[in-house]
Motif scaffolding. Structure first.
Motif, PDB file in Angstrom:
ATOM      1  N   LYS A 146     -11.663   4.410   9.518  1.00 23.08           N
ATOM      2  CA  LYS A 146     -12.471   3.683  10.502  1.00 23.08           C
ATOM      3  C   LYS A 146     -11.872   3.718  11.900  1.00 23.08           C
ATOM      4  O   LYS A 146     -12.562   3.425  12.875  1.00 23.08           O
ATOM      5  CB  LYS A 146     -12.665   2.240  10.052  1.00 23.08           C
ATOM      6  N   GLN A 202      -7.369  12.138   4.984  1.00 23.32           N
ATOM      7  CA  GLN A 202      -7.027  11.703   6.337  1.00 23.32           C
ATOM      8  C   GLN A 202      -6.647  12.898   7.215  1.00 23.32           C
ATOM      9  O   GLN A 202      -7.051  12.972   8.376  1.00 23.32           O
ATOM     10  CB  GLN A 202      -5.861  10.717   6.313  1.00 23.32           C
ATOM     11  N   PRO A 254     -15.417   7.132  13.323  1.00 19.13           N
ATOM     12  CA  PRO A 254     -14.371   6.129  13.544  1.00 19.13           C
ATOM     13  C   PRO A 254     -14.310   5.659  14.998  1.00 19.13           C
ATOM     14  O   PRO A 254     -14.761   6.348  15.920  1.00 19.13           O
ATOM     15  CB  PRO A 254     -13.086   6.870  13.170  1.00 19.13           C
ATOM     16  N   THR A 297      -5.786   9.255  11.447  1.00 19.50           N
ATOM     17  CA  THR A 297      -6.801   8.292  11.045  1.00 19.50           C
ATOM     18  C   THR A 297      -6.188   7.214  10.171  1.00 19.50           C
ATOM     19  O   THR A 297      -5.196   7.447   9.480  1.00 19.50           O
ATOM     20  CB  THR A 297      -7.937   8.986  10.275  1.00 19.50           C
ATOM     21  N   SER A 298      -6.801   6.054  10.201  1.00 15.42           N
ATOM     22  CA  SER A 298      -6.378   4.970   9.326  1.00 15.42           C
ATOM     23  C   SER A 298      -6.787   5.335   7.891  1.00 15.42           C
ATOM     24  O   SER A 298      -7.656   6.183   7.687  1.00 15.42           O
ATOM     25  CB  SER A 298      -7.027   3.659   9.765  1.00 15.42           C
ATOM     26  N   PRO A 299      -6.172   4.710   6.891  1.00 15.60           N
ATOM     27  CA  PRO A 299      -6.508   5.046   5.494  1.00 15.60           C
ATOM     28  C   PRO A 299      -7.994   4.901   5.161  1.00 15.60           C
ATOM     29  O   PRO A 299      -8.530   5.665   4.377  1.00 15.60           O
ATOM     30  CB  PRO A 299      -5.667   4.060   4.678  1.00 15.60           C
ATOM     31  N   ASP A 300      -8.685   3.947   5.811  1.00 18.68           N
ATOM     32  CA  ASP A 300     -10.116   3.780   5.550  1.00 18.68           C
ATOM     33  C   ASP A 300     -10.987   4.649   6.469  1.00 18.68           C
ATOM     34  O   ASP A 300     -12.213   4.581   6.410  1.00 18.68           O
ATOM     35  CB  ASP A 300     -10.523   2.313   5.665  1.00 18.68           C
ATOM     36  N   ASN A 357       0.862  -1.173   0.000  1.00 18.02           N
ATOM     37  CA  ASN A 357       0.000   0.000   0.000  1.00 18.02           C
ATOM     38  C   ASN A 357       0.894   1.217   0.000  1.00 18.02           C
ATOM     39  O   ASN A 357       2.092   1.131   0.180  1.00 18.02           O
ATOM     40  CB  ASN A 357      -0.988  -0.009   1.172  1.00 18.02           C
TER      41      ASN A 357
END
Length: 133
Positions: free
Chosen positions: A58, A16, A100, A53-56, A4
């Motif tokens: 969440k 993000q 999130p 934050t995480s890439p998604d 990634n």
């Protein structure tokens, strides 16, 4: 193995960063207004220094520091104990499609800066730095 973009050394996306800053400001406001129904948490003055934050989007990790750097474990425990109420407040005050999951860690930025200053103040380091000039 699939790579990634984070394994290649690039930083977080603009999205993000925007969402992290929105969450940081909202959490700071909620904690400042003492809206959480926990007297122990409301007694603490907590600074939210950064939210990653995480890439998604969440998971949001909030880097926090209680006033004066004292009662760190107590602050993290109180935040973790009230995570669901903080998440509800976040959902109510933001326009995020999904709120999130919140994680809390101590912000060690100032500790690292102090350690760096101490290192740079050492005689042998100053001597080496002066020699480079």
């Amino acid at each position: 193995m699939a790579k990634n973009r984070f394994s290649e050394g690039s930083g977080p996306s603009q999205r993000q960063l925007r969402v992290g800053e929105l969450i940081r400001r909202t959490l700071s406001d909620v904690l400042n207004r003492a809206e959480i129904h926990d007297p122990e948490l409301n007694r603490l003055s907590i600074t939210v220094a950064e939210v990653r934050t995480s890439p998604d989007l969440k998971i949001a990790t909030a880097y926090v520091m209680p006033l004066g750097g004292e009662k760190r474990e107590e602050a993290i425990a109180a935040l973790a104990r009230n995570k669901s109420e903080l998440r509800r407040a976040l959902a109510k005050e933001t326009t995020l499609k999904f709120t999130p999951d919140l994680r809390f860690l101590i912000d060690e930025t100032f500790d690292r800066m102090d350690a760096t200053r101490r290192l740079l103040a050492q005689d042998d380091v100053r001597r080496d730095l002066d020699r480079d000039d």
